[in-house]
Design a protein around this motif. Structure first.
Motif, short mmCIF file in Angstrom:
data_model
loop_
_atom_site.label_atom_id
_atom_site.label_comp_id
_atom_site.label_asym_id
_atom_site.label_seq_id
_atom_site.Cartn_x
_atom_site.Cartn_y
_atom_site.Cartn_z
N LEU A 99 82.17 91.44 10.91
CA LEU A 99 81.92 92.16 12.21
C LEU A 99 82.69 91.47 13.10
CD1 LEU A 99 80.22 94.20 13.38
CD2 LEU A 99 78.36 92.69 13.96
N ASP A 100 84.02 92.19 13.06
CA ASP A 100 85.13 91.75 13.72
C ASP A 100 86.16 92.79 14.18
OD1 ASP A 100 87.82 90.13 14.30
OD2 ASP A 100 86.69 88.64 13.68
N PRO A 101 86.66 92.73 15.51
CA PRO A 101 87.66 93.85 15.88
C PRO A 101 88.85 93.80 15.21
CG PRO A 101 87.18 92.24 17.59
CD PRO A 101 86.39 92.01 16.89
N GLU A 102 89.28 92.69 14.56
CA GLU A 102 90.58 92.59 13.94
C GLU A 102 90.43 92.82 12.45
OE1 GLU A 102 92.39 88.80 14.60
OE2 GLU A 102 92.13 88.73 16.81
N TYR A 103 89.24 93.06 11.87
CA TYR A 103 89.09 93.38 10.57
C TYR A 103 89.54 94.76 10.20
CZ TYR A 103 86.97 94.19 5.93
OH TYR A 103 86.86 94.69 4.81
N VAL A 104 90.33 94.84 9.13
CA VAL A 104 90.86 96.09 8.81
C VAL A 104 90.05 96.53 7.39
CG1 VAL A 104 92.82 97.33 7.87
CG2 VAL A 104 93.17 95.96 9.59
N TRP A 105 89.53 97.61 7.25
CA TRP A 105 88.73 97.91 6.06
C TRP A 105 89.40 97.68 4.87
CZ3 TRP A 105 83.64 98.10 5.69
CH2 TRP A 105 82.94 98.37 6.74
N HIS A 106 88.86 97.61 3.51
CA HIS A 106 89.47 97.52 2.41
C HIS A 106 89.97 98.57 1.87
CE1 HIS A 106 85.95 98.58 0.43
NE2 HIS A 106 85.12 97.82 1.33
N GLU A 107 90.95 98.60 0.88
CA GLU A 107 91.22 100.02 0.22
C GLU A 107 90.28 100.86 -0.20
OE1 GLU A 107 94.62 101.41 -3.18
OE2 GLU A 107 94.10 99.17 -2.77
N ALA A 108 89.19 100.63 -1.01
CA ALA A 108 88.30 101.49 -1.13
C ALA A 108 87.67 102.35 -0.02
CB ALA A 108 87.25 101.02 -2.14
N ALA A 109 87.58 101.36 0.92
CA ALA A 109 86.40 102.00 2.28
C ALA A 109 87.52 102.89 2.81
CB ALA A 109 86.26 100.56 3.08
N THR A 169 83.39 99.99 13.52
CA THR A 169 82.35 98.99 13.92
C THR A 169 82.36 97.79 14.20
OG1 THR A 169 81.33 100.15 11.82
CG2 THR A 169 80.41 98.02 12.44
N GLY A 170 83.44 97.15 14.00
CA GLY A 170 83.96 95.67 14.46
C GLY A 170 84.10 95.83 15.91
N VAL A 171 84.82 97.10 16.23
CA VAL A 171 84.94 97.01 17.98
C VAL A 171 83.73 97.61 18.53
CG1 VAL A 171 86.35 98.56 19.50
CG2 VAL A 171 87.46 97.75 17.47
N LEU A 187 76.83 82.98 4.72
CA LEU A 187 77.46 82.74 3.54
C LEU A 187 78.52 83.67 3.13
CD1 LEU A 187 73.82 83.21 2.10
CD2 LEU A 187 75.04 80.85 2.15
N TRP A 188 79.49 82.84 2.58
CA TRP A 188 80.99 83.84 2.28
C TRP A 188 81.51 83.27 0.97
CZ3 TRP A 188 80.98 87.22 6.30
CH2 TRP A 188 82.21 88.14 6.22
N GLY A 189 81.95 84.18 0.18
CA GLY A 189 82.67 83.75 -1.06
C GLY A 189 84.25 83.40 -0.66
N GLU A 190 84.48 82.43 -1.09
CA GLU A 190 85.98 81.82 -0.92
C GLU A 190 87.03 82.82 -1.27
OE1 GLU A 190 86.45 77.99 -2.16
OE2 GLU A 190 86.69 78.71 -4.47
N LYS A 191 86.71 83.53 -2.56
CA LYS A 191 87.63 84.55 -3.32
C LYS A 191 87.15 85.97 -2.94
CE LYS A 191 86.95 82.18 -6.87
NZ LYS A 191 86.56 81.66 -8.10
N ASP A 192 86.44 86.28 -1.97
CA ASP A 192 86.09 87.76 -1.68
C ASP A 192 87.49 88.64 -1.44
OD1 ASP A 192 85.13 90.07 -0.43
OD2 ASP A 192 83.42 88.63 0.30
N PRO A 193 87.28 89.58 -2.22
CA PRO A 193 88.50 90.36 -2.25
C PRO A 193 88.63 91.35 -1.16
CG PRO A 193 87.14 91.14 -4.07
CD PRO A 193 86.45 89.85 -3.44
N TYR A 194 87.39 91.61 -0.57
CA TYR A 194 87.13 92.60 0.61
C TYR A 194 87.28 92.25 1.95
CZ TYR A 194 85.23 94.82 -3.52
OH TYR A 194 84.91 95.19 -4.95
N ALA A 195 87.03 90.86 2.06
CA ALA A 195 87.21 90.20 3.60
C ALA A 195 87.46 88.78 3.35
CB ALA A 195 85.77 90.50 4.25
N ASP A 196 88.42 88.33 3.96
CA ASP A 196 89.05 86.86 3.92
C ASP A 196 87.81 85.98 4.58
OD1 ASP A 196 91.43 85.47 3.53
OD2 ASP A 196 90.49 84.44 5.49
N VAL A 197 87.64 84.98 3.98
CA VAL A 197 86.76 84.03 4.29
C VAL A 197 86.97 83.65 5.93
CG1 VAL A 197 87.98 81.92 3.89
CG2 VAL A 197 85.69 81.78 3.79
N ARG A 198 87.94 83.76 6.49
CA ARG A 198 88.24 83.49 8.03
C ARG A 198 87.12 84.37 8.74
NH1 ARG A 198 92.51 86.80 7.09
NH2 ARG A 198 92.85 88.40 8.48
N PHE A 199 86.96 85.53 8.27
CA PHE A 199 86.12 86.46 8.84
C PHE A 199 84.54 85.92 9.05
CE2 PHE A 199 89.51 89.55 7.96
CZ PHE A 199 89.84 89.76 9.28
#
Length: 238
Positions: A99-109, A169-171, A187-199
């Motif tokens: 939930l972050d204004p800098e997040y760009v939705w993943h390819e499928a989304a 949504t993030g904005v 909780l976050w998976g370190e290898k999450d392919p849809y959203a980097d762990v920094r989010f």
């Protein structure tokens, strides 16, 4: 004082079974989002606002206070709920959805959000195709087979409506994170392919929640159920 679990997309409430069996509580409620393995109410728009309203109305019918847990879209809905109603939950836990204004939705989304393209993608999203896709994203084979069999026309229609309502949504929802007061866990998976762990780290910082990075992909409740159950028990005990 129930513990309420909210699943994401394209899952059903069955995605929580491994964790629920490990947390040793007799007051657990696993919700089914409208359209995901169940019918939708008459006139349900399946937008992000409609799902938030549905969740708030559902929680209002349960004894308070509530321990809320959400993954993926369930995480977004949980965080939105405790942003709008800080008094609603005793604790909350969420992850796998920024939930972050800098997040760009993943390819499928982004494909789902695009008119005509999304419809063509959904035509190809057979249960077998979905099963292979989520196995590639880290879901154990048995769980992938269970989840994918519910990918029907209703779910596909709801996914398109939900994602098309959620481009910003993030904005739109980010500022209300400052209203969250209940103790939280991200909780976050370190290898999450849809959203980097920094989010995940940012979400925890902005809500003053504890952050746990897990050695897995996106579906941490399926990949690391023992770890998730342990962290939830710690949150609830605190």
């Amino acid at each position: 004082m129930p513990a309420v679990f909210v699943h994401g997309v394209p899952d059903t409430e069955r995605v929580w079974r491994a964790v629920v069996s490990r947390v040793a509580r007799g007051d657990i409620v696993t919700l089914s989002l409208p359209g995901f393995g169940c019918a939708t109410p008459d006139g349900f728009a399946a937008t992000k606002e409609a799902y938030v309203d549905w969740l708030l109305a559902t929680l209002a019918g349960l004894p308070a206070p509530i321990d809320l847990v959400g993954h993926d879209w369930g995480a977004l809905l949980v965080v939105r709920a405790v942003s709008l109603r800080p008094d609603l939950a005793r604790t909350w836990a969420a992850g796998g959805a920024p939930l972050d204004p800098e997040y760009v939705w993943h390819e499928a989304a982004r494909a789902w959000q695009t008119p005509d393209v999304g419809e063509r993608v959904m035509e190809k999203m057979t249960p077998d195709a979905l099963r292979h896709a989520i196995i590639a994203a880290g879901v154990p084979e048995a769980d992938a087979a269970e989840s994918s069999r519910f990918a029907d026309a209703t779910m596909k229609r709801c996914i398109l409506a939900l994602y098309r309502s959620a481009v910003q949504t993030g904005v739109e929802w980010h500022a209300d994170l400052a209203r969250v007061t209940a103790p939280g866990l991200v909780l976050w998976g370190e290898k999450d392919p849809y959203a980097d762990v920094r989010f995940g780290r940012r979400l925890a910082e902005r809500t003053r929640a504890r952050f746990i990075e897990l050695p897995c992909s996106h579906w941490w409740q399926l990949e690391r159920p023992d770890d998730v159950a342990r962290e939830l028990r710690r949150l609830w005990a605190g």
